[in-house]
Design an enzyme around this catalytic site. Structure first.
Site, PDB file in Angstrom:
ATOM      1  N   CYS A  62       0.630  -1.182   0.205  1.00 17.62           N
ATOM      2  CA  CYS A  62      -0.031   0.021  -0.152  1.00 17.62           C
ATOM      3  C   CYS A  62       0.960   1.216  -0.027  1.00 17.62           C
ATOM      4  CB  CYS A  62      -0.712  -0.121   0.996  1.00 17.62           C
ATOM      5  SG  CYS A  62      -1.874  -1.451   1.401  1.00 17.62           S
ATOM      6  N   ASN A  65     -10.223  -0.253   0.910  1.00 19.24           N
ATOM      7  CA  ASN A  65      -8.637  -0.227   0.747  1.00 19.24           C
ATOM      8  C   ASN A  65      -8.372  -0.645  -0.519  1.00 19.24           C
ATOM      9  OD1 ASN A  65      -6.102  -0.687   0.884  1.00 19.24           O
ATOM     10  ND2 ASN A  65      -6.131  -1.733   2.975  1.00 19.24           N
ATOM     11  N   HIS A 125      -2.980   6.764   3.555  1.00 24.84           N
ATOM     12  CA  HIS A 125      -3.521   5.390   2.926  1.00 24.84           C
ATOM     13  C   HIS A 125      -4.747   5.021   3.631  1.00 24.84           C
ATOM     14  CE1 HIS A 125      -4.083   1.394   1.576  1.00 24.84           C
ATOM     15  NE2 HIS A 125      -3.743   0.853   2.610  1.00 24.84           N
TER      16      HIS A 125
HETATM   17  O1  UT7 Z   1      -3.723  -1.674   3.895  1.00 25.31           O
HETATM   18  C1  UT7 Z   1      -2.579  -2.473   4.335  1.00 25.31           C
HETATM   19  C2  UT7 Z   1      -2.329  -2.656   5.747  1.00 25.31           C
HETATM   20  N1  UT7 Z   1      -3.572  -3.124   6.298  1.00 25.31           N
HETATM   21  C3  UT7 Z   1      -4.017  -2.381   7.368  1.00 25.31           C
HETATM   22  O2  UT7 Z   1      -3.384  -1.634   7.926  1.00 25.31           O
HETATM   23  C4  UT7 Z   1      -5.191  -2.899   8.342  1.00 25.31           C
HETATM   24  C5  UT7 Z   1      -4.934  -2.965   9.714  1.00 25.31           C
HETATM   25  N2  UT7 Z   1      -6.015  -3.459  10.535  1.00 25.31           N
HETATM   26  C6  UT7 Z   1      -7.080  -3.297  10.815  1.00 25.31           C
HETATM   27  O3  UT7 Z   1      -7.678  -2.086   9.877  1.00 25.31           O
HETATM   28  C7  UT7 Z   1      -8.072  -4.097  11.776  1.00 25.31           C
HETATM   29  O4  UT7 Z   1      -7.245  -4.724  12.463  1.00 25.31           O
HETATM   30  C8  UT7 Z   1      -9.156  -4.825  10.893  1.00 25.31           C
HETATM   31  C9  UT7 Z   1     -10.119  -3.839  10.269  1.00 25.31           C
HETATM   32  C10 UT7 Z   1      -8.547  -5.742   9.832  1.00 25.31           C
HETATM   33  C11 UT7 Z   1      -9.861  -5.615  12.037  1.00 25.31           C
HETATM   34  O5  UT7 Z   1     -10.609  -4.907  13.166  1.00 25.31           O
HETATM   35  P1  UT7 Z   1     -10.008  -5.371  14.861  1.00 25.31           P
HETATM   36  O6  UT7 Z   1     -10.629  -4.217  15.377  1.00 25.31           O
HETATM   37  O7  UT7 Z   1      -8.549  -5.385  14.730  1.00 25.31           O
HETATM   38  O8  UT7 Z   1     -10.667  -6.644  14.813  1.00 25.31           O
HETATM   39  P2  UT7 Z   1      -9.936  -7.981  15.392  1.00 25.31           P
HETATM   40  O9  UT7 Z   1      -9.044  -8.539  14.276  1.00 25.31           O
HETATM   41  O10 UT7 Z   1      -9.250  -7.775  16.634  1.00 25.31           O
HETATM   42  O11 UT7 Z   1     -11.218  -8.907  15.584  1.00 25.31           O
HETATM   43  C12 UT7 Z   1     -12.225  -8.581  16.649  1.00 25.31           C
HETATM   44  C13 UT7 Z   1     -13.474  -9.340  16.369  1.00 25.31           C
HETATM   45  C14 UT7 Z   1     -12.938 -10.813  16.378  1.00 25.31           C
HETATM   46  O12 UT7 Z   1     -13.935 -11.430  17.116  1.00 25.31           O
HETATM   47  P3  UT7 Z   1     -13.789 -12.238  18.517  1.00 25.31           P
HETATM   48  O13 UT7 Z   1     -12.382 -13.217  18.438  1.00 25.31           O
HETATM   49  O14 UT7 Z   1     -13.585 -10.986  19.610  1.00 25.31           O
HETATM   50  O15 UT7 Z   1     -15.047 -12.848  18.827  1.00 25.31           O
HETATM   51  C15 UT7 Z   1     -12.917 -11.208  14.904  1.00 25.31           C
HETATM   52  O16 UT7 Z   1     -13.424 -12.571  14.472  1.00 25.31           O
HETATM   53  O17 UT7 Z   1     -14.086  -9.109  15.410  1.00 25.31           O
HETATM   54  C16 UT7 Z   1     -14.229 -10.311  14.683  1.00 25.31           C
HETATM   55  N3  UT7 Z   1     -14.361  -9.864  12.973  1.00 25.31           N
HETATM   56  C17 UT7 Z   1     -15.546  -9.620  12.378  1.00 25.31           C
HETATM   57  N4  UT7 Z   1     -16.764  -9.745  13.089  1.00 25.31           N
HETATM   58  C18 UT7 Z   1     -17.612  -9.211  11.935  1.00 25.31           C
HETATM   59  C19 UT7 Z   1     -13.283 -10.117  12.343  1.00 25.31           C
HETATM   60  N5  UT7 Z   1     -13.789  -9.295  11.090  1.00 25.31           N
HETATM   61  C20 UT7 Z   1     -15.090  -9.480  11.124  1.00 25.31           C
HETATM   62  C21 UT7 Z   1     -15.958  -8.988  10.364  1.00 25.31           C
HETATM   63  N6  UT7 Z   1     -17.201  -9.165  10.497  1.00 25.31           N
HETATM   64  N7  UT7 Z   1     -15.751  -8.793   9.002  1.00 25.31           N
END
Ligand code: UT7
Length: 330
Positions: free
Chosen positions: A115, A287, A257
């Site tokens: 990115c 993204n 980004h």
């Molecule tokens: O562009 C290149 C670089 N990429 C980035 O910069 C991405 C950086 N990361 C992020 O933007 C975030 O980490 C995400 C948007 C990908 C995820 O958000 P988060 O707040 O970090 O969520 P998490 O991965 O810690 O997951 C929290 C919960 C989990 O459930 P449990 O284990 O707490 O029950 C996930 O399974 O949210 C769940 N989850 C979802 N729930 C509904 C993960 N994805 C989803 C989803 N819908 N799409």
């Protein structure tokens, strides 16, 4: 001291017409509009069709620059395409784009910096123009991440969209206000496994097994990346401002980004910038990786928010892991 100054002479963008909404994603994986909006800021994204590879999206963005009439294809002396979703592993998408543009033999190559690719591309083009080797370069960020998306992984499939942004950089005349003032790039390969496409390269060539295991798609440890992204984008912005004797206060615009609204907000807060100075379009396109900064930049120029003479900071983070910033007067 460099021999010449460099400026952005033109910028444009192109996205596919087909829209994929959060409601559409609710039908594909166990997710909700509410989760996607609150955790990422995304509402919809664009998705390319089978017949449109990255080079075609890139070409559509580039054509718009030439249609404005000031810059002609024959002016371009160098093509750099930043992408992790090239048409092929080889030849480069830059060479395919050159063919589509119908221009004489010039250097054309792709770069892989995730990115941050557009920031890396501008950095490379700036060197060639500053030292007098070329006068005019085309830098494109193009991505079709929906073609390498695992549609069963809700942690990644809700995030990505397709698009292209293209910029022409030229030698600036003496006394002109427009100038690419400085660029900063960095990377940390030890974090490479946090965001990658495991198969299809020389380490894990394509096989029936890699296809069955969905290894030709994006793998991301979002949570770990999030923390590193907030720190390194903030660092990249602070470093480039400080070494030019500036602070967030001096900026007219910040374009980061578009990976997550919470990361964008955290970067703006670290620079003590009001939200009015931050260009955000993540709700429309999700993204789009290397394309996200030039798309946001092009839209803001097109609708008159960014004007000639404005001080603009570009700031990115991506696979590699890579990060970087560009400070410019548009
Ligand atoms: O562009 C290149 C670089 N990429 C980035 O910069 C991405 C950086 N990361 C992020 O933007 C975030 O980490 C995400 C948007 C990908 C995820 O958000 P988060 O707040 O970090 O969520 P998490 O991965 O810690 O997951 C929290 C919960 C989990 O459930 P449990 O284990 O707490 O029950 C996930 O399974 O949210 C769940 N989850 C979802 N729930 C509904 C993960 N994805 C989803 C989803 N819908 N799409």
């Amino acid at each position: 001291m460099s021999d010449y100054k460099v400026k952005f002479a033109g910028i444009s963008m192109a996205v596919p017409e087909k829209v994929l909404t959060n409601a559409d994603l609710e039908k594909i994986v166990d997710t909700s509009d509410e989760w996607i909006r609150t955790r990422t800021g995304m509402v919809e994204r664009r998705i390319s069709d089978k017949e449109t590879p990255s080079s075609e999206l890139a070409f559509r963005a580039v054509e718009k620059i030439f249609k404005k009439g000031k810059i002609k294809p024959k002016d371009i002396e160098l093509i750099i395409v930043a992408t992790v979703t090239p048409d092929y592993v080889f030849p480069s998408t830059a060479c395919i784009l050159q063919k589509k543009m119908g221009i004489h033999p010039i250097p054309a190559f792709d770069i892989s910096a995730g990115c941050s690719g557009f920031i890396y591309g501008v950095t490379i083009a700036k060197q060639f123009i500053e030292n007098g080797i070329y006068k005019t370069a085309l830098v494109v960020g193009v991505e079709e991440l929906t073609k390498i998306t695992n549609w069963t992984d809700r942690g990644t499939c809700v995030l990505f969209g397709d698009g292209a942004g293209a910029a022409v950089l030229t030698r600036a005349n003496k006394g002109e206000i427009s100038e690419v003032i400085d660029t900063y790039i960095s990377s940390e390969g030890k974090y490479g496994d946090l965001l990658n496409m495991p198969a299809g390269g020389s380490k894990m060539p394509a096989s029936q097994e890699t296809v069955k295991k969905n290894l030709h798609t994006v793998f991301m440890n979002g949570n770990k990346i999030f923390k590193i992204a907030v720190k390194s984008m903030g660092d990249a912005a602070t470093i480039i401002l400080e070494r030019n004797g500036l602070s967030g206060n001096d900026l007219n615009w910040l374009i980061t980004h578009q990976a997550n609204l919470r990361i964008i907000d955290a970067t703006a807060r670290r620079l003590k910038l009001s939200p009015q100075k931050v260009i955000v379009n993540i709700e429309k396109y999700g993204n789009t990786s290397a394309a996200s900064i030039p798309i946001a930049f092009a839209e803001a120029v097109e609708d008159g928010r960014i004007r000639r003479g404005d001080l603009v900071l570009l700031d990115a983070f991506g696979a590699g892991l890579t990060w970087g910033s560009v400070l410019l007067r548009y």
